[in-house]
Design a protein around this motif. Structure first.
Motif, PDB file in Angstrom:
ATOM      1  N   MET A 240       0.779  -1.108   0.167  1.00 10.61           N
ATOM      2  CA  MET A 240       0.011  -0.218   0.118  1.00 10.61           C
ATOM      3  C   MET A 240       0.914   1.344  -0.205  1.00 10.61           C
ATOM      4  SD  MET A 240      -2.937  -1.223  -0.203  1.00 10.61           S
ATOM      5  CE  MET A 240      -4.107  -2.526   0.465  1.00 10.61           C
ATOM      6  N   GLN A 241       2.058   1.111  -0.573  1.00 14.69           N
ATOM      7  CA  GLN A 241       3.123   2.374  -0.595  1.00 14.69           C
ATOM      8  C   GLN A 241       2.779   3.029  -2.019  1.00 14.69           C
ATOM      9  OE1 GLN A 241       4.879   3.492   2.255  1.00 14.69           O
ATOM     10  NE2 GLN A 241       2.959   2.160   2.869  1.00 14.69           N
ATOM     11  N   SER A 242       2.196   2.558  -2.905  1.00 18.69           N
ATOM     12  CA  SER A 242       2.246   3.238  -4.480  1.00 18.69           C
ATOM     13  C   SER A 242       0.885   3.066  -4.989  1.00 18.69           C
ATOM     14  CB  SER A 242       3.481   2.648  -5.058  1.00 18.69           C
ATOM     15  OG  SER A 242       3.030   1.097  -5.459  1.00 18.69           O
ATOM     16  N   ILE A 243       0.480   3.962  -5.715  1.00 17.95           N
ATOM     17  CA  ILE A 243      -0.872   4.019  -6.565  1.00 17.95           C
ATOM     18  C   ILE A 243      -0.637   4.150  -7.825  1.00 17.95           C
ATOM     19  CG2 ILE A 243      -2.993   5.445  -6.300  1.00 17.95           C
ATOM     20  CD1 ILE A 243      -2.776   5.650  -3.342  1.00 17.95           C
ATOM     21  N   GLN A 244      -1.486   3.480  -8.621  1.00 19.41           N
ATOM     22  CA  GLN A 244      -1.671   3.635  -9.885  1.00 19.41           C
ATOM     23  C   GLN A 244      -3.019   4.389 -10.284  1.00 19.41           C
ATOM     24  OE1 GLN A 244       0.405   2.341 -12.984  1.00 19.41           O
ATOM     25  NE2 GLN A 244      -0.885   4.323 -13.638  1.00 19.41           N
ATOM     26  N   LEU A 245      -2.785   5.664 -10.861  1.00 25.65           N
ATOM     27  CA  LEU A 245      -4.075   6.454 -11.207  1.00 25.65           C
ATOM     28  C   LEU A 245      -4.521   5.920 -12.621  1.00 25.65           C
ATOM     29  CD1 LEU A 245      -2.497   8.397  -8.964  1.00 25.65           C
ATOM     30  CD2 LEU A 245      -3.893  10.030  -9.793  1.00 25.65           C
ATOM     31  N   GLN A 246      -5.700   5.655 -12.687  1.00 23.92           N
ATOM     32  CA  GLN A 246      -6.521   5.433 -14.049  1.00 23.92           C
ATOM     33  C   GLN A 246      -7.320   6.423 -14.340  1.00 23.92           C
ATOM     34  OE1 GLN A 246      -5.281   3.334 -16.040  1.00 23.92           O
ATOM     35  NE2 GLN A 246      -4.547   1.648 -15.013  1.00 23.92           N
ATOM     36  N   LEU A 247      -7.276   7.468 -15.438  1.00 27.89           N
ATOM     37  CA  LEU A 247      -8.389   8.487 -16.047  1.00 27.89           C
ATOM     38  C   LEU A 247      -9.175   7.856 -16.929  1.00 27.89           C
ATOM     39  CD1 LEU A 247      -9.008  11.214 -15.817  1.00 27.89           C
ATOM     40  CD2 LEU A 247      -7.013  11.902 -17.532  1.00 27.89           C
ATOM     41  N   LYS A 248     -10.483   8.131 -16.765  1.00 33.37           N
ATOM     42  CA  LYS A 248     -11.430   7.979 -17.602  1.00 33.37           C
ATOM     43  C   LYS A 248     -12.441   9.007 -18.201  1.00 33.37           C
ATOM     44  CE  LYS A 248     -15.556   6.067 -16.658  1.00 33.37           C
ATOM     45  NZ  LYS A 248     -16.480   5.338 -16.376  1.00 33.37           N
ATOM     46  N   SER A 249     -12.660   9.098 -19.372  1.00 33.73           N
ATOM     47  CA  SER A 249     -13.583  10.086 -19.908  1.00 33.73           C
ATOM     48  C   SER A 249     -14.235   9.476 -21.096  1.00 33.73           C
ATOM     49  CB  SER A 249     -12.501  11.336 -20.321  1.00 33.73           C
ATOM     50  OG  SER A 249     -11.588  10.788 -21.351  1.00 33.73           O
ATOM     51  N   LEU A 250     -15.115  10.519 -21.380  1.00 31.05           N
ATOM     52  CA  LEU A 250     -15.939  10.305 -22.630  1.00 31.05           C
ATOM     53  C   LEU A 250     -15.189   9.934 -23.873  1.00 31.05           C
ATOM     54  CD1 LEU A 250     -18.917  12.708 -22.488  1.00 31.05           C
ATOM     55  CD2 LEU A 250     -19.285  10.293 -22.179  1.00 31.05           C
ATOM     56  N   ALA A 251     -15.426   9.065 -24.582  1.00 36.03           N
ATOM     57  CA  ALA A 251     -14.695   8.777 -25.865  1.00 36.03           C
ATOM     58  C   ALA A 251     -14.623   9.666 -26.815  1.00 36.03           C
ATOM     59  CB  ALA A 251     -15.259   7.595 -26.513  1.00 36.03           C
ATOM     60  N   GLU A 252     -15.727  10.566 -27.091  1.00 34.63           N
ATOM     61  CA  GLU A 252     -16.038  11.609 -27.929  1.00 34.63           C
ATOM     62  C   GLU A 252     -14.988  12.687 -27.439  1.00 34.63           C
ATOM     63  OE1 GLU A 252     -20.158  13.590 -26.613  1.00 34.63           O
ATOM     64  OE2 GLU A 252     -20.200  12.090 -27.829  1.00 34.63           O
ATOM     65  N   THR A 253     -14.853  12.757 -26.303  1.00 33.58           N
ATOM     66  CA  THR A 253     -13.792  13.985 -25.763  1.00 33.58           C
ATOM     67  C   THR A 253     -12.705  13.367 -25.249  1.00 33.58           C
ATOM     68  OG1 THR A 253     -15.253  14.153 -23.678  1.00 33.58           O
ATOM     69  CG2 THR A 253     -15.714  15.704 -25.532  1.00 33.58           C
ATOM     70  N   ALA A 254     -12.143  12.248 -25.561  1.00 37.64           N
ATOM     71  CA  ALA A 254     -10.857  11.690 -24.925  1.00 37.64           C
ATOM     72  C   ALA A 254      -9.861  12.824 -24.874  1.00 37.64           C
ATOM     73  CB  ALA A 254     -10.658  10.391 -25.790  1.00 37.64           C
ATOM     74  N   ALA A 255      -8.949  12.851 -23.905  1.00 40.60           N
ATOM     75  CA  ALA A 255      -8.085  13.716 -23.719  1.00 40.60           C
ATOM     76  C   ALA A 255      -6.720  13.138 -23.416  1.00 40.60           C
ATOM     77  CB  ALA A 255      -8.409  15.095 -22.971  1.00 40.60           C
ATOM     78  N   TRP A 256      -5.564  14.116 -23.717  1.00 41.26           N
ATOM     79  CA  TRP A 256      -4.411  13.830 -23.014  1.00 41.26           C
ATOM     80  C   TRP A 256      -3.920  14.889 -22.288  1.00 41.26           C
ATOM     81  CZ3 TRP A 256       0.485  16.047 -24.171  1.00 41.26           C
ATOM     82  CH2 TRP A 256       1.591  15.360 -23.656  1.00 41.26           C
ATOM     83  N   GLY A 257      -4.140  14.797 -20.873  1.00 43.54           N
ATOM     84  CA  GLY A 257      -4.042  15.991 -20.111  1.00 43.54           C
ATOM     85  C   GLY A 257      -5.297  16.776 -20.175  1.00 43.54           C
ATOM     86  N   PRO A 258      -4.766  18.214 -20.749  1.00 41.82           N
ATOM     87  CA  PRO A 258      -5.700  19.272 -20.829  1.00 41.82           C
ATOM     88  C   PRO A 258      -6.005  19.291 -22.374  1.00 41.82           C
ATOM     89  CG  PRO A 258      -3.648  20.264 -20.581  1.00 41.82           C
ATOM     90  CD  PRO A 258      -3.578  18.601 -20.347  1.00 41.82           C
ATOM     91  N   PHE A 259      -5.486  18.383 -23.100  1.00 48.85           N
ATOM     92  CA  PHE A 259      -5.449  18.630 -24.713  1.00 48.85           C
ATOM     93  C   PHE A 259      -6.610  17.576 -25.110  1.00 48.85           C
ATOM     94  CE2 PHE A 259      -1.163  19.557 -23.635  1.00 48.85           C
ATOM     95  CZ  PHE A 259      -1.234  21.038 -23.771  1.00 48.85           C
ATOM     96  N   VAL A 260      -7.759  17.984 -25.710  1.00 51.85           N
ATOM     97  CA  VAL A 260      -8.649  17.135 -26.307  1.00 51.85           C
ATOM     98  C   VAL A 260      -8.398  16.594 -27.592  1.00 51.85           C
ATOM     99  CG1 VAL A 260     -11.262  17.145 -27.032  1.00 51.85           C
ATOM    100  CG2 VAL A 260     -10.484  18.412 -25.151  1.00 51.85           C
ATOM    101  N   LEU A 261      -8.450  15.070 -27.678  1.00 53.77           N
ATOM    102  CA  LEU A 261      -7.672  14.634 -29.061  1.00 53.77           C
ATOM    103  C   LEU A 261      -8.912  13.773 -29.736  1.00 53.77           C
ATOM    104  CD1 LEU A 261      -5.010  12.392 -27.116  1.00 53.77           C
ATOM    105  CD2 LEU A 261      -4.841  14.522 -28.190  1.00 53.77           C
TER     106      LEU A 261
END
Length: 408
Positions: free
Chosen positions: A252-273
């Motif tokens: 319990m010393q490390s965490i993986q974050l998983q980011l989920k978003s709508l496919a139609e507005t899938a983004a890379w950080g703040p940039f919508v792809l």
């Protein structure tokens, strides 16, 4: 040959250098027969290379009309060359279309993320919850522990997630001022508080994930009470961005974050792809029209420390860079500002990007020494006396500070 830089060139091109009379397109057209055609066509190509397109075609036609079929052979050869060229283009386009339109892969072996729950949005709130109307709720910063839903001592949530945490992207805490920390983060945003109390999010014992944490909804997520905070919360809501915090091992010393978003507005950080570029970059299918951000493109982790967590980001790790399709999509299809970030990362993973996520309230509701540091940083800023949270309409009346809720 006479002295000068052009004497090693073909006669037609040397004349171009001398006169500057022909355009790039005309020179390229004249070079096509020499590159593509058979040896029987090459003499004619060289003979008429100094002419422009119209004159060259006229001379070749005259040659054919005089009984010399070399002009006709050259014309046929050039046509074959063009057909081959466009055939290659069509094949390349077909391959790219296949990769861009095929369904994205599901997470496979080695997936560190939430368990799939039948009938629900995987790693996200239920559709019924999402479809509610949300309002901005303004609460006092001093006393935020009365407003946020945080994990408390004795709960089944792992101890490392107890309390309330300051997302110190601006590097204002004493943690950052310690020279040994090596803070490096290019851009602070208006999101500043996170907590992990159960309600919308739940802790999955099998996956060891706290999921989902909506990035546009309180009382687990707090932003600055100003225009920047409002814009960020509304944007997260539009993209339906949620985070899942998943412990990577039994320590319990490390965490993986998983980011989920709508496919139609899938983004890379703040940039919508959008969905097509996201697929090329290895985003994964989260079901119901949602994507998981590919960890190869944007890998977010946290490492435990006595003061909280060190939030680390790696942009385009080595495995992602080894994929020619991902490299091509990143260099040709990503928005301009995103390309600038990638260029800054050069040929190595951008693993140095990190900032502290500092505990300001513990699981027993006690303020840590970092609480005062957070207020000292926040209060001078615009709207700094308050914290902004987005609340669904069904929760407004029951919120302890409902009188300060405002619809926007």
């Amino acid at each position: 040959p006479p002295p000068g830089p052009s004497h090693d060139l073909q006669p037609g091109i040397a004349a171009d250098v001398a006169t500057g009379a022909r355009t790039e397109g005309q020179r390229a057209w004249a070079a096509v027969p020499m590159f593509c055609c058979s040896s029987s066509c090459a003499p004619l190509s060289k003979q008429y290379a100094h002419l422009d397109m119209e004159e060259s075609a006229r001379e070749l036609n005259n040659k054919s009309g005089e009984g010399d079929d070399s002009g006709g052979r050259c014309g046929c050869c050039t046509m074959r060359c063009c057909l081959v060229f466009w055939l290659v283009i069509a094949v390349i386009f077909g391959i790219l279309t296949y990769f861009a339109t095929r369904p994205p892969d599901l997470p496979g072996k080695g997936w560190i993320g939430p368990d799939r729950v039948p009938g629900e949005l995987w790693g996200g709130p239920t559709k019924k919850w999402i479809d509610q109307e949300f309002f901005t709720t303004i609460v006092p910063a001093d006393g935020i522990e009365k407003s946020m839903n945080y994990a408390k001592t004795g709960s089944n949530i792992p101890e490392g997630l107890h309390g309330i945490f300051w997302i110190d992207q601006y590097g204002a805490s004493s943690v950052v001022k310690d020279p040994s920390y090596g803070y490096k983060w290019p851009l602070g945003t208006a999101e500043m508080l996170v907590s992990f109390g159960e309600g919308v999010p739940t802790y999955q014992n099998t996956s060891k994930c706290m999921t989902p944490i909506p990035m546009w909804y309180g009382p687990n997520w707090g932003c600055q009470a100003n225009e920047a905070g409002e814009y960020l919360a509304v944007s997260h809501q539009e993209y339906r961005n949620t985070l899942s915090f998943c412990f990577m091992d039994e320590s319990m010393q490390s965490i993986q974050l998983q980011l989920k978003s709508l496919a139609e507005t899938a983004a890379w950080g703040p940039f919508v792809l959008g969905p097509y570029v996201a697929r090329l970059l290895g985003y994964l299918d989260a079901g119901n029209g949602y994507y998981w951000t590919g960890n190869g493109a944007l890998n977010m982790t946290m490492i435990k420390h006595s003061w909280g967590w060190d939030r680390q980001t790696e942009i385009f790790g080595q495995q992602q860079r080894s994929s020619w399709l991902s490299r091509w999509a990143a260099s040709e299809l990503m928005p301009g500002p995103a390309k600038n970030v990638l260029n800054g990362a050069a040929d190595k993973p951008f693993g140095e990007g990190h900032y502290p996520v500092v505990q300001i309230v513990d699981g027993a509701g006690r303020r840590t020494k970092y609480y005062a540091e957070w207020l000292d940083w926040l209060i001078p800023r615009k709207g700094g006396q308050n914290v902004s949270m987005r609340m669904p309409s069904a929760s407004i009346d029951s919120h302890p500070l409902a009188a300060k809720s405002v619809a926007v």
